[in-house]
Design a protein around this motif. Structure first.
Motif, short mmCIF file in Angstrom:
data_model
loop_
_atom_site.label_atom_id
_atom_site.label_comp_id
_atom_site.label_asym_id
_atom_site.label_seq_id
_atom_site.Cartn_x
_atom_site.Cartn_y
_atom_site.Cartn_z
N THR A 1 38.87 35.70 27.43
CA THR A 1 38.43 35.93 28.80
C THR A 1 37.41 37.06 28.89
O THR A 1 36.41 36.95 29.61
N LEU B 1 43.91 35.62 32.43
CA LEU B 1 42.89 35.56 33.49
C LEU B 1 42.89 36.80 34.36
O LEU B 1 41.90 37.08 35.05
N THR C 1 40.05 39.66 34.51
CA THR C 1 38.79 39.55 35.24
C THR C 1 38.80 40.35 36.54
O THR C 1 37.76 40.48 37.18
N LEU D 1 36.16 30.51 33.99
CA LEU D 1 36.93 31.00 32.84
C LEU D 1 38.04 30.05 32.42
O LEU D 1 38.20 29.77 31.23
#
Length: 263
Positions: free
Chosen positions: A145, A83, A86, A172
């Motif tokens: 992702t 993650l 991002t 996400l």
């Protein structure tokens, strides 16, 4: 569904058996096959099999607990890194370099180094396994992702003023749950086998605790004397559990892949 039932049944049997074992069953030293009891009657395989079986059940149950903690921690590391991409190109590049660097290192050598640095023991095993089993899952999650982050609804959410953290948590993360679940189930049997390997060379679980690796290490002398069952029987426990959960992970991967379900 058959593989899930087998894996869960094995887990339940081992944990229930370990909970019901009396302490006296683990405190006894197992005898070699063909040994005699104090009264002179041959106890043989029956006594040894009963004692070894008790130790195996307790050892596999302990390995399951260590494996759950280590696999859970490793999965959390992979999810966090997946993650993190991002948060911009710099974070994406850093995660990519870190993942490829970790994949390029000798796996078991890195396990030994971390466990030795942590002073061995149960905590050392958990930390060593958790810090070495995340790269493959992190690479998969990073790719997923990046694909989702390029979608139109994510761009619209960002245009409406949503922060990157809000997008990662609400847009996400839910899409990564199937990959995270499958990754955990794949990592879990590896942690059991590597815990046994570290315990075998003396860098794993404390010797006074039931452990498959410790049992295999102690049985080397028996194997050289021709009593191969003393080593073969403990080795089957983690192998069967690992194989069952590998099939479990494959079943989860197929369920989460639409193309697999259609084929």
């Amino acid at each position: 569904m058959r593989h899930e039932i087998v894996a869960l049944a094995l887990l339940g049997i081992v944990l229930a058996g370990a909970a019901l074992l009396p302490e006296s069953a683990l405190s006894k030293k197992h005898r070699r096959p063909g040994a005699a009891t104090a009264g002179g009657a041959p106890d043989g395989d029956r006594y040894a099999g009963r004692d070894i079986a008790a130790r195996i059940v307790a050892a596999v149950a302990g390995s399951l607990q260590v494996g759950l903690l280590a696999a859970g921690a490793s999965t959390l590391v992979a999810a966090a890194l997946g993650l993190a991409v991002t948060f911009g190109r710099v974070a994406d590049h850093a995660v990519g370099v870190l993942t490829e660097l970790a994949l390029g290192l000798p796996h078991f050598v890195l396990l030994i180094m971390i466990a030795f640095a942590m002073g061995a023991g149960t905590i050392g095993v958990i930390v060593a396994v958790a810090l070495t089993h995340w790269p493959r899952l992190a690479r998969v999650l990073r790719h997923e992702t990046r694909t989702i982050a390029a979608s139109e609804y994510v761009a619209n959410s960002r245009a409406l003023g949503r922060s990157r953290a809000w997008v990662a948590l609400h847009h996400l993360a839910p899409h990564l749950v199937p990959q995270i679940n499958a990754g955990f189930v794949v990592i879990f049997p590896q942690t059991i086998l590597h815990e046994a390997g570290l315990s075998f060379i003396g860098l794993g679980i404390e010797p006074h605790l039931p452990s498959i690796g410790v049992m295999l290490s102690e049985s080397l002398r028996e194997v050289m004397a021709g009593h191969w069952r003393v080593a073969a029987t403990p080795g089957l426990g983690p192998m069967l559990v690992a194989h069952a959960f590998e099939r479990f992970g494959e079943a989860l991967r197929q369920l989460s892949d639409p193309l697999e379900r259609l084929s």
